[in-house]
Design a protein around this motif. Structure first.
Motif, PDB file in Angstrom:
ATOM      1  N   GLN A  86       0.823  -1.202   0.000  1.00 29.97           N
ATOM      2  CA  GLN A  86       0.000   0.000   0.000  1.00 29.97           C
ATOM      3  C   GLN A  86       0.865   1.264   0.000  1.00 29.97           C
ATOM      4  OE1 GLN A  86      -3.581   0.419   0.036  1.00 29.97           O
ATOM      5  NE2 GLN A  86      -3.369  -1.669  -0.735  1.00 29.97           N
ATOM      6  N   PRO A 113      -0.998  -5.758  -0.131  1.00 28.41           N
ATOM      7  CA  PRO A 113      -1.557  -5.938   1.210  1.00 28.41           C
ATOM      8  C   PRO A 113      -1.515  -4.646   2.014  1.00 28.41           C
ATOM      9  CG  PRO A 113       0.149  -7.567   0.711  1.00 28.41           C
ATOM     10  CD  PRO A 113       0.246  -6.499  -0.323  1.00 28.41           C
ATOM     11  N   SER A 114      -2.468  -4.542   2.921  1.00 31.67           N
ATOM     12  CA  SER A 114      -2.430  -3.487   3.925  1.00 31.67           C
ATOM     13  C   SER A 114      -1.532  -3.957   5.063  1.00 31.67           C
ATOM     14  CB  SER A 114      -3.856  -3.201   4.407  1.00 31.67           C
ATOM     15  OG  SER A 114      -3.864  -2.139   5.335  1.00 31.67           O
ATOM     16  N   VAL A 167      -6.979   2.025   9.359  1.00 31.15           N
ATOM     17  CA  VAL A 167      -6.203   1.052   8.592  1.00 31.15           C
ATOM     18  C   VAL A 167      -7.053  -0.197   8.383  1.00 31.15           C
ATOM     19  CG1 VAL A 167      -3.936   1.869   9.322  1.00 31.15           C
ATOM     20  CG2 VAL A 167      -5.153   0.205  10.736  1.00 31.15           C
ATOM     21  N   TYR A 168      -6.613  -1.023   7.437  1.00 32.97           N
ATOM     22  CA  TYR A 168      -7.348  -2.236   7.087  1.00 32.97           C
ATOM     23  C   TYR A 168      -6.413  -3.440   7.210  1.00 32.97           C
ATOM     24  CZ  TYR A 168     -10.880   0.907   5.092  1.00 32.97           C
ATOM     25  OH  TYR A 168     -11.835   1.871   4.915  1.00 32.97           O
ATOM     26  N   PRO A 169      -6.071  -3.852   8.411  1.00 38.40           N
ATOM     27  CA  PRO A 169      -5.068  -4.913   8.588  1.00 38.40           C
ATOM     28  C   PRO A 169      -5.568  -6.268   8.107  1.00 38.40           C
ATOM     29  CG  PRO A 169      -6.107  -4.389  10.674  1.00 38.40           C
ATOM     30  CD  PRO A 169      -6.602  -3.369   9.700  1.00 38.40           C
ATOM     31  N   ILE A 170      -4.623  -7.142   7.763  1.00 39.72           N
ATOM     32  CA  ILE A 170      -4.958  -8.509   7.373  1.00 39.72           C
ATOM     33  C   ILE A 170      -4.036  -9.479   8.094  1.00 39.72           C
ATOM     34  CG2 ILE A 170      -3.485  -8.337   5.303  1.00 39.72           C
ATOM     35  CD1 ILE A 170      -5.460 -10.344   3.979  1.00 39.72           C
ATOM     36  N   ASP A 203      -6.003  -4.766  -4.044  1.00 38.30           N
ATOM     37  CA  ASP A 203      -5.702  -4.442  -2.656  1.00 38.30           C
ATOM     38  C   ASP A 203      -6.124  -5.632  -1.807  1.00 38.30           C
ATOM     39  OD1 ASP A 203      -4.845  -1.867  -3.306  1.00 38.30           O
ATOM     40  OD2 ASP A 203      -6.868  -1.056  -3.160  1.00 38.30           O
ATOM     41  N   CYS A 234      -6.915  -6.686   2.110  1.00 38.39           N
ATOM     42  CA  CYS A 234      -7.121  -6.109   3.434  1.00 38.39           C
ATOM     43  C   CYS A 234      -8.400  -6.681   4.046  1.00 38.39           C
ATOM     44  CB  CYS A 234      -7.220  -4.587   3.337  1.00 38.39           C
ATOM     45  SG  CYS A 234      -8.534  -4.016   2.233  1.00 38.39           S
ATOM     46  N   CYS A 235      -8.677  -6.281   5.275  1.00 40.03           N
ATOM     47  CA  CYS A 235      -9.927  -6.687   5.915  1.00 40.03           C
ATOM     48  C   CYS A 235     -11.067  -5.809   5.404  1.00 40.03           C
ATOM     49  CB  CYS A 235      -9.808  -6.597   7.427  1.00 40.03           C
ATOM     50  SG  CYS A 235      -9.560  -4.915   8.043  1.00 40.03           S
ATOM     51  N   PRO A 268     -12.565  -1.109   8.588  1.00 35.41           N
ATOM     52  CA  PRO A 268     -11.360  -0.431   9.094  1.00 35.41           C
ATOM     53  C   PRO A 268     -11.308  -0.381  10.610  1.00 35.41           C
ATOM     54  CG  PRO A 268     -12.992   1.192   8.428  1.00 35.41           C
ATOM     55  CD  PRO A 268     -13.564  -0.152   8.058  1.00 35.41           C
TER      56      PRO A 268
END
Length: 246
Positions: free
Chosen positions: A113, A146-147, A181-184, A208, A210-211, A214
């Motif tokens: 990102q 990825p985030s 943020v959009y963590p994975i 992208d 991510c989850c 957010p």
């Protein structure tokens, strides 16, 4: 039926070690690429081979990439002003050219990102350049961005923050901590990569990763420390963080 052969660069990294273990345990024949002299930091499973090569040495890549494999590029240098260009840009070019020679069936580029933010550092700039090399190559490719990737393990984000809390009475958070943020989770990322390997309809695309919902940095740190109220968050102005980074 013959299992799919997968060649993974950066296999000793946090994402890499989780990915090679996931793929190997799900029946893929995994070639885990390490730099010469490195010791594997992952479990050596039945379907896994460790090979030694260097992104700066195209000959070593041609020698170790199996013909017709899927190549997953995780190797990167995130900070060094010179090595980041050598590894991320020149290294990706070598890997793409070696993959063409070995008739690789798909090239999966794990990007970041950081390529999408307005004020990019050396990592964002070099990853952007390496992504462009993949786009212009002669391969079917998928670029994943990825985030924030987290998970258990020595090199995971959570453990790094916990280690910092052990030596400091506080943990610095740049800004007010309300940035979303959009963590994975790293295992979810590995599952997605496995799906990309199998789905040829995704070729020549970028995604992208991510989850769905957010969270703020304050939420992330709160989840890490849980009920441990002894750890304090110190909100530091962003300009101080930029000055320190510079």
């Amino acid at each position: 039926m013959k299992s799919q052969v997968v060649y993974v660069t950066g296999a000793n990294g946090f994402i890499g070690q989780n990915l090679v273990e996931h793929l190997s345990s799900h029946g893929y024949e995994v070639y885990a690429m390490l730099r010469p002299g490195s010791i594997p930091s992952f479990s050596l499973l039945r379907n896994m081979r460790v090979v030694y090569a260097d992104l700066t040495d195209k000959t070593s890549l041609v020698k170790t990439i199996p013909r017709g494999a899927v190549v997953i590029n995780l190797a990167a240098n995130p900070y060094h002003k010179t090595l980041s260009y050598t590894v991320n840009v020149d290294g990706t070019r070598n890997l793409v050219e070696a993959s063409v020679r070995k008739r690789v069936t798909k090239f999966i580029q794990i990007s970041s990102q950081a390529t999408k933010i307005q004020r990019q550092g050396v990592y964002g700039k070099t990853k952007n350049a390496s992504d462009q090399i993949v786009r212009e190559g002669q391969l079917d490719y998928v670029i994943l961005k990825p985030s924030l990737v987290y998970g258990t393990g020595e090199k995971g984000l959570f453990n790094k923050i916990k280690s910092l809390a052990k030596i400091l009475p506080f943990v610095p958070v740049f800004g007010d901590g309300k940035t979303r943020v959009y963590p994975i989770e790293v295992r979810d990322l590995a599952t997605i990569v496995a799906r990309v390997i199998q789905d040829n309809k995704l070729d020549k695309n970028e995604f992208d990763v991510c989850c769905a919902e957010p969270v703020t940095y304050n939420d992330v740190y709160g989840a890490i420390f849980g009920a441990n109220k002894s750890t304090q968050l110190l909100h530091v102005p962003v300009w101080i963080g930029l000055l320190l980074a510079k």
